[in-house]
Design a protein around this motif. Structure first.
Motif, mmCIF file in Angstrom:
data_model
loop_
_atom_site.group_PDB
_atom_site.id
_atom_site.type_symbol
_atom_site.label_atom_id
_atom_site.label_comp_id
_atom_site.label_asym_id
_atom_site.label_seq_id
_atom_site.Cartn_x
_atom_site.Cartn_y
_atom_site.Cartn_z
ATOM 1 N N GLU A 90 45.886 0.219 -55.491
ATOM 2 C CA GLU A 90 45.669 -1.228 -55.592
ATOM 3 C C GLU A 90 46.951 -2.031 -55.346
ATOM 4 O OE1 GLU A 90 43.445 -2.323 -59.071
ATOM 5 O OE2 GLU A 90 41.923 -0.793 -58.664
ATOM 6 N N LYS B 188 47.328 -7.801 -48.777
ATOM 7 C CA LYS B 188 46.628 -9.087 -48.883
ATOM 8 C C LYS B 188 47.611 -10.258 -48.846
ATOM 9 C CE LYS B 188 42.382 -7.783 -51.258
ATOM 10 N NZ LYS B 188 41.571 -7.945 -52.476
ATOM 11 N N TYR C 43 40.439 -6.777 -43.530
ATOM 12 C CA TYR C 43 39.902 -6.989 -44.859
ATOM 13 C C TYR C 43 40.358 -5.832 -45.744
ATOM 14 C CZ TYR C 43 37.188 -9.963 -41.861
ATOM 15 O OH TYR C 43 36.824 -10.890 -40.913
ATOM 16 N N THR D 156 40.840 -3.758 -49.330
ATOM 17 C CA THR D 156 40.165 -3.569 -50.611
ATOM 18 C C THR D 156 40.398 -2.152 -51.142
ATOM 19 O OG1 THR D 156 38.057 -3.763 -51.767
ATOM 20 C CG2 THR D 156 37.985 -2.839 -49.552
ATOM 21 N N ASN E 238 37.757 -1.160 -53.138
ATOM 22 C CA ASN E 238 36.370 -1.012 -53.566
ATOM 23 C C ASN E 238 35.505 -0.472 -52.414
ATOM 24 O OD1 ASN E 238 33.813 -1.270 -54.554
ATOM 25 N ND2 ASN E 238 34.010 -3.421 -55.142
ATOM 26 N N THR F 126 32.196 -2.315 -50.911
ATOM 27 C CA THR F 126 32.227 -3.423 -49.953
ATOM 28 C C THR F 126 31.848 -2.988 -48.541
ATOM 29 O OG1 THR F 126 34.575 -3.077 -49.525
ATOM 30 C CG2 THR F 126 33.998 -4.649 -51.259
#
Length: 142
Positions: free
Chosen positions: A76, A83, A106, A108, A110, A113
């Protein structure tokens, strides 16, 4: 098998073309079928799982060709850096590609998604285990 090799050639050429363009060079040819999937449709969205040296640079080059790229990593902190338009490591030219194509990327952690992705690239480590076999647990968990 020929179709798989053809697809790999197309992807390799796509990446090479993108890399050449970042250096101000133009490839000698650009085949019609370059960005097309098995059915002849233009590939619009890919996912890259694992944002190390291989995965992130691949994702940046795909974004530079105009594709939307879903970038997934379990770290993360790395995702937060990306990001914020910051590279987690140094690779010549990648910081420029990140900023230039940020709207196509994009980031992430997760996996939920994932949607409407046409091609998945799993770019995670496969170190040797204690018996000198490839440890594919990260691939199985991806």
């Amino acid at each position: 098998m020929n179709h798989i090799l053809s697809c790999l050639f197309k992807l390799e050429y796509l990446l090479l073309k993108s890399l050449m363009e970042t250096k101000g060079q133009t490839p000698a040819f650009c085949p019609y079928f370059l960005c097309r999937n098995v059915w002849g449709d233009v590939v619009k969205k890919v996912a890259v799982i694992g944002l190390g040296y291989v995965g992130l640079t691949t994702a940046l080059l795909f974004a530079n060709t105009g594709m939307d790229v879903l970038c997934i990593d379990e770290d993360e902190d790395k995702v937060k850096l990306l990001k914020n338009k910051k590279m987690p490591f140094y690779e010549k030219g990648c910081d420029k590609l990140l900023k230039k194509n940020f709207n196509k990327l994009y980031f992430t952690s997760n996996y939920n998604t994932i949607s409407d992705v046409e091609i998945f690239f799993i770019c995670v480590g496969t170190p040797l285990n204690c018996k000198n076999y490839l440890d594919v647990s990260k691939i199985m968990n991806a």
